[in-house]
Enzyme design. Structure first.
Site, PDB file in Angstrom:
ATOM      1  N   SER A  57      33.362  70.078  55.484  1.00  0.00           N
ATOM      2  CA  SER A  57      33.110  69.050  54.470  1.00  0.00           C
ATOM      3  C   SER A  57      32.599  69.668  53.180  1.00  0.00           C
ATOM      4  CB  SER A  57      32.065  68.051  54.979  1.00  0.00           C
ATOM      5  OG  SER A  57      31.803  67.095  53.973  1.00  0.00           O
TER       6      SER A  57
ATOM      7  N   LYS B  80      32.837  65.629  62.689  1.00  0.00           N
ATOM      8  CA  LYS B  80      33.375  65.440  61.322  1.00  0.00           C
ATOM      9  C   LYS B  80      33.909  64.021  61.153  1.00  0.00           C
ATOM     10  CE  LYS B  80      34.527  66.371  57.126  1.00  0.00           C
ATOM     11  NZ  LYS B  80      35.752  65.849  56.689  1.00  0.00           N
TER      12      LYS B  80
ATOM     13  N   HIS C 214      30.939  61.924  60.591  1.00  0.00           N
ATOM     14  CA  HIS C 214      30.482  62.234  59.231  1.00  0.00           C
ATOM     15  C   HIS C 214      31.260  61.385  58.227  1.00  0.00           C
ATOM     16  CE1 HIS C 214      31.283  64.285  55.400  1.00  0.00           C
ATOM     17  NE2 HIS C 214      30.077  64.837  55.479  1.00  0.00           N
ATOM     18  N   ASN C 215      32.572  61.331  58.403  1.00  0.00           N
ATOM     19  CA  ASN C 215      33.403  60.575  57.457  1.00  0.00           C
ATOM     20  C   ASN C 215      33.160  59.070  57.576  1.00  0.00           C
ATOM     21  OD1 ASN C 215      34.418  63.106  56.888  1.00  0.00           O
ATOM     22  ND2 ASN C 215      36.504  62.373  56.657  1.00  0.00           N
TER      23      ASN C 215
ATOM     24  N   GLU D 274      30.221  58.528  55.614  1.00  0.00           N
ATOM     25  CA  GLU D 274      30.658  58.675  54.209  1.00  0.00           C
ATOM     26  C   GLU D 274      31.267  57.356  53.703  1.00  0.00           C
ATOM     27  OE1 GLU D 274      33.100  62.281  53.444  1.00  0.00           O
ATOM     28  OE2 GLU D 274      34.639  60.917  52.687  1.00  0.00           O
TER      29      GLU D 274
HETATM   30  C1  6PG Z   1      34.741  65.822  53.190  1.00  0.00           C
HETATM   31  C2  6PG Z   1      35.606  64.599  53.007  1.00  0.00           C
HETATM   32  C3  6PG Z   1      37.058  64.986  53.136  1.00  0.00           C
HETATM   33  C4  6PG Z   1      38.008  63.980  52.549  1.00  0.00           C
HETATM   34  C5  6PG Z   1      38.081  62.701  53.288  1.00  0.00           C
HETATM   35  C6  6PG Z   1      38.581  61.581  52.437  1.00  0.00           C
HETATM   36  O1  6PG Z   1      33.889  65.762  54.048  1.00  0.00           O
HETATM   37  O2  6PG Z   1      34.919  66.797  52.454  1.00  0.00           O
HETATM   38  O3  6PG Z   1      35.293  63.650  53.979  1.00  0.00           O
HETATM   39  O4  6PG Z   1      37.284  65.266  54.470  1.00  0.00           O
HETATM   40  O5  6PG Z   1      37.710  63.769  51.211  1.00  0.00           O
HETATM   41  O6  6PG Z   1      38.969  62.883  54.341  1.00  0.00           O
HETATM   42  O7  6PG Z   1      38.916  60.562  53.284  1.00  0.00           O
HETATM   43  P1  6PG Z   1      39.631  59.254  52.826  1.00  0.00           P
HETATM   44  O8  6PG Z   1      40.898  59.650  52.113  1.00  0.00           O
HETATM   45  O9  6PG Z   1      39.904  58.559  54.121  1.00  0.00           O
HETATM   46  O10 6PG Z   1      38.668  58.546  51.938  1.00  0.00           O
END
Ligand code: 6PG
Length: 456
Positions: free
Chosen positions: A116, A170, A173-174, A177
């Site tokens: 990430s 991960k 984590h997302n 996010e």
């Molecule tokens: C990270 C982000 C990266 C990516 C996402 C975006 O941790 O660096 O999470 O993995 O920007 O996959 O996800 P979406 O396109 O689903 O918003």
């Protein structure tokens, strides 16, 4: 991202080879290398494999799904026993588990590693979430520790468990996010459409928040976004961006898996739903014409409202982490991943998209009790939530009164109110189920399973 990660490795003294079918990409890689580093770009996998020291350590950074299997298939005839193949993308953990079994059966090591921090993070220090093959990890550990972000000198990388644990962590984590981004967007709506703050004023509000207890990467970039000028029109760029959110799927996967596990993560679910709703732009335009616009009649002074919004966001952000981490706690056991929760929080403290000063508080909580099932049960976190609770309620009352959607914030508060309820109204649901379907119920005064003929 791949190029940046390779350049980062090279800066730390590792000789690196980058493969891309496009020769131009290899040339750019080589020309971007710092002087004195060993960086080579190649256009065939055979060249790459030949150049690497054994056991070979190869990381793929390709889109999730078929592209990962395609690269593996192309690599297979070139590999030797003991070689280590790493998937550094956002693969679904079930795909990673399948690939681990397949590759191990052939005598190769395969690791799913969550990374990430975006493109910039890859160059300057990402947060790295490796999982799986413990035999292979010592070979890649020094490289990952060298390139990872550091917090107080401690690298933001650790082995996070068995099987597909790296990609699972991960994924969650997302999910977090998505939740935090949704909550921030709701606060933006209240301050912008509700209070009428312009982009300069918004910049100042988020700057103040980022200077305080809301300090985090996502609030920091939000602060900066408001100042960016659109080169084409001279307007602020944020105002020129269409309000339809994209999604590559990791947030949805988190929600889907939480449902399967039976773990409630409603803020993440709501964040996924609201991104989906944003796609219905045409219908929203029709509905907006049918129904009255929200009012901007906020019954408290501006600075009081901004404080309420700030506290509500802080409250909602804590709940978002709590839900994601509660999910990991259960998934670790159910899927036998042995995820060290304290290490997860340590790895998230720097480099990643959800890094924030709150992670220090969570780190201490898991240090005290690595088996903590939910952050809401920890004394220091309870105090933080108690301090913000009233302003969270006040803000939601105003938002509902005016007609602004705050689904994520409401989901956070409702989860909190339900979680802290010793008594839920679920006894009634059990009675209804037994009434219409003879589904039985348990009693509070006697063990056993009961059924009643409710109509008699
Ligand atoms: C990270 C982000 C990266 C990516 C996402 C975006 O941790 O660096 O999470 O993995 O920007 O996959 O996800 P979406 O396109 O689903 O918003």
């Amino acid at each position: 991202m791949g190029r940046n990660l390779l350049l980062n490795m090279a800066d730390h003294g590792f000789a690196v080879v980058g493969f891309d079918k496009d020769a131009q990409k290899g040339a750019t890689l080589e020309s971007s290398a710092s002087s004195g580093t060993t960086v080579k770009g190649v256009t065939t996998l055979a060249e790459m494999v030949q150049l690497l020291e054994k056991p070979r350590k190869m990381m793929m950074l390709v889109p999730a799904g078929k592209p990962v299997d395609d690269v593996i298939n192309d690599l297979l005839p070139l590999l030797e026993k003991g070689d280590i193949v790493i998937d550094g993308g956002n693969s679904h953990y079930t795909d990673t588990l399948r690939r681990v079994t397949f590759m191990e059966g052939k005598g190769f090591h395969f690791m799913g590693v969550g990374i990430s921090g975006g493109e910039q993070g890859a160059r300057t220090g990402p947060s790295i979430m490796p999982g799986g093959d413990p035999e292979a990890y010592p070979f890649v550990q020094p490289i990952l520790e060298a390139v990872a972000a550091k917090v107080g000198g401690v690298p933001c990388v650790a082995h996070l468990g068995k099987g597909a644990a790296g990609h699972y962590v991960k994924m969650v984590h997302n999910g977090i996010e998505y939740a935090i981004m949704q909550l921030i967007s709701e606060t933006y709506d209240l301050l912008h459409r509700g209070l009428g703050l312009d982009n300069d004023e918004l910049h100042k509000v988020y700057r103040n928040w980022n200077d305080g207890e809301l300090q985090s990467f996502l609030v920091e970039i939000t602060r900066d976004i408001f100042l960016k000028v659109d080169e084409k029109t001279g307007n602020r760029l944020v105002d020129m961006i269409l309000d339809k959110a994209g999604a590559k799927g990791t947030g949805k996967w988190t929600s889907q898996d939480a449902m399967d596990l039976g773990v409630p993560i409603p803020v993440i679910d709501m964040a996924v739903c609201l991104r989906e709703l944003s796609a219905y732009k045409d219908e929203r335009i029709q509905a907006a014409a049918l129904y009255k616009n929200p009012s901007s009649d906020i019954p408290v002074p501006q600075e009081v409202f901004i404080q309420q919004v700030q506290d509500a966001l802080f409250f909602g952000v804590i709940i978002s982490y709590a839900q994601g981490l509660a999910m990991l706690h259960v998934a670790s056991k159910e899927l036998d991943m042995q995820i060290p929760m304290q290490e997860v929080v340590k790895v998230w403290r720097g480099g990643c998209i959800i890094r924030s000063s709150l992670l220090e508080v969570f780190f201490k909580a898991f240090q005290k009790n690595p088996e903590l099932p939910n952050l809401l049960l920890e004394g220091e976190i309870a105090q933080l939530l108690q301090a913000k609770k009233q302003n969270m309620r006040n803000m939601i009352i105003h938002a509902i009164h005016m007609g602004y959607p705050v689904a994520g914030l409401m989901a956070a508060l409702s989860y909190f109110d339900a979680y802290r309820s010793e008594k839920m109204p679920t006894n009634l649901i059990q009675a209804q189920r037994d009434y219409f379907g003879a589904h039985t119920y348990q009693r509070i005064d006697e063990p056993g399973i009961f059924h009643t003929e409710w109509n008699k």
